[in-house]
Design an enzyme around this catalytic site. Structure first.
Site, short mmCIF file in Angstrom:
data_model
loop_
_atom_site.label_atom_id
_atom_site.label_comp_id
_atom_site.label_asym_id
_atom_site.label_seq_id
_atom_site.Cartn_x
_atom_site.Cartn_y
_atom_site.Cartn_z
N GLU A 134 0.83 -1.21 0.00
CA GLU A 134 0.00 0.00 0.00
C GLU A 134 0.86 1.26 0.00
OE1 GLU A 134 -3.09 -0.23 -0.57
OE2 GLU A 134 -3.18 -2.41 -0.31
N ASP A 202 3.86 -4.42 -6.08
CA ASP A 202 4.51 -5.63 -5.57
C ASP A 202 6.03 -5.48 -5.60
OD1 ASP A 202 2.08 -6.90 -5.20
OD2 ASP A 202 2.15 -7.97 -7.11
#
Length: 482
Positions: A134, A202
């Site tokens: 996040e 990611d």
């Protein structure tokens, strides 16, 4: 200290017409963006809008206001942020009381995790992997770019976009539908950007994790666990609905993790105790929590301090104060300054009406850690319950000087002023609390009540409150124009 989770289920109202206000006493300079708040989002504009969104979210979701858990998630989050690039503003991390596995970021570095994410994490690195992902969304400006792109297709209002994001955290399918109705966005990109952005988050997130000292192999392990659980449950987990997980993403994270050497990274004690606290207080029902932790303690390698701590919380919450006290006192013998243990211990003493003993312990802790929110809120609460109202007011005002958005402090401060008979200050503190919940109309009404309780000779206070009311009204009017 046990606090009530404040829930304000007004999602339908938020989506239809978001007129509830925001909070933060000193932040009235909101972006004056005319009719379009999202055409071009500068860093400063993103920070200001993020502040708006965070407060609106606080007023619309079942947020967890637990000082220990707040300290933990912000410690982990800021440890990760310190290793990230392109950080433009301070990050803030929050909890939602939700057993589902999920997390989300909004503009301005505001990141929220469901309690269920910590409950399911088998290691601190797994939980950190979600936070790092996040954080990467924010630093790469995926959210700001998403808003800008959507706005080029159809004008975005703060109400429509924010309402859909809030709904998506509770019901991903409904949230996607709301965004599609609001903007005509495709289902694929409606909530959490594009697959490319997910893969970039990611990649960046794993780099942040490694730099911060966490295990990169936790990322593919966590993904594998989620896909297996989703398959077993025969339904898609909310995390996978808002964070689409393709096989290529799983493979990419596995290959990327293999570029780093495998090494054992132990979990911190704060992780194990925070997870036990979440399981005992937010994941299981009270009766079930006691059964679960008793069973854990009988399992091989299960007689851990974390499981003893979890059982102590369960016993406390079920009213079994004496056995809870014996258990927590044994833990305190091994670590007398541990705030997790001290928090439960003082709750037990409070329940047994040993106010003086409780005040003495917390005074000692306060001298060691002045304005630590865990210590201060417990100390102020005991002072309030025991009748030391002025002490409680002093402690809370001092804490709010350093942490001006602390919801619990405003609530306790209002109670302390009411108990002390200072009704003007009571209504002003309640106005500040409503401000934190994004409720301007009530905040303004409370200021009017405070004015009504002032004496005629208190002219300076009258002028100060009138100015505060004008500031609230001006900010509210500006927000409604977004």
């Amino acid at each position: 200290m046990t606090f009530t989770v404040v829930t304000k289920p007004t999602l339908l109202c938020v989506i239809v017409a978001l007129t509830l206000p925001l909070s933060g006493q000193t932040k009235a300079d909101l972006p004056d963006l005319g009719g379009n708040a999202f055409s071009t989002i500068s860093t400063e504009k993103e920070k200001q809008l993020g502040d708006v969104m965070a407060r609106e979210t606080r007023g619309s979701l079942p947020m967890v206001y637990d000082p220990l858990l707040d300290e933990y998630i912000n410690a982990i989050g800021n440890r990760l942020v310190s290793r990230a690039n392109d950080v433009k503003f301070p990050f803030k991390f929050h909890w939602v009381n939700d057993k589902n596995i999920n997390a989300f970021a909004t503009l301005g570095g505001n990141i929220t995790s469901h309690t269920g994410t910590l409950a399911i994490a088998d290691s601190e690195s797994e939980f950190a992997s979600v936070m790092a992902h996040e954080i990467a969304h924010v630093t790469q400006r995926h959210i700001a770019r998403f808003f800008e792109a959507r706005n080029q297709q159809a004008p975005i209002t703060l109400a429509g976009m924010l309402g859909a994001i809030i709904l998506a955290t509770v019901n991903p399918e409904a949230g996607m539908a709301a965004l599609m109705a609001t903007q005509g966005a495709s289902a694929q990109s409606a909530i959490n950007f594009t697959r490319g952005n997910e893969q970039e988050a990611d990649r960046i997130g794993m780099t942040i994790m490694v730099e911060a000292g966490f295990d990169p192999y936790a990322v593919p392990n966590f993904f594998r666990k989620l896909t297996e659980q989703s398959r077993f449950l025969n339904q898609q987990l909310s995390f996978l609905q808002t964070h689409p997980l393709s096989q290529s993403r799983v493979s990419d994270t596995r290959l990327r993790a293999e570029q780093f050497p495998q090494r054992f990274i132990p979990d911190s004690q704060d992780f194990t105790l925070s997870k036990a606290r979440v399981l005992a207080r937010y994941h299981y029902d009270k009766a079930d929590a006691e059964i679960v932790f008793r069973k854990k303690l009988t399992e091989p390698s299960g007689n851990t301090k974390a499981n003893q701590y979890g059982l102590a919380i369960a016993l406390l919450d079920n009213g079994s104060l004496d056995p809870a006290r014996k258990l927590i006192e044994k833990l305190l013998e091994t670590d007398e300054h541990n705030l997790y243990y001290m928090d439960v211990y003082t709750d037990i003493l409070l329940g047994q009406k040993e106010y003086q003993r409780c005040l003495e312990l917390l005074e000692q802790q306060y001298l060691l850690r002045p304005n630590n929110q865990v210590v201060t809120l417990n100390y102020a609460n005991v002072a309030l319950v025991s009748g030391a109202h002025r002490l409680a007011i002093h402690l809370l005002k001092s804490l709010l000087f350093y942490k001006s958005d602390n919801v619990l402090a405003y609530g306790l401060l209002a109670d302390a002023y009411k108990a002390a008979g200072d009704m003007a200050k009571f209504y002003e503190a309640r106005a500040d609390l409503n401000y934190q919940y994004a409720n301007y109309p009530r905040a303004i009404d409370d200021i009017n009540e405070a004015l009504n309780h002032l004496k005629t000779e208190e002219k300076l206070e009258n002028r100060r409150l009138e100015a505060k009311k004008r500031q609230l009204q001006t900010e509210f009017d500006r927000l409604r124009r977004m």
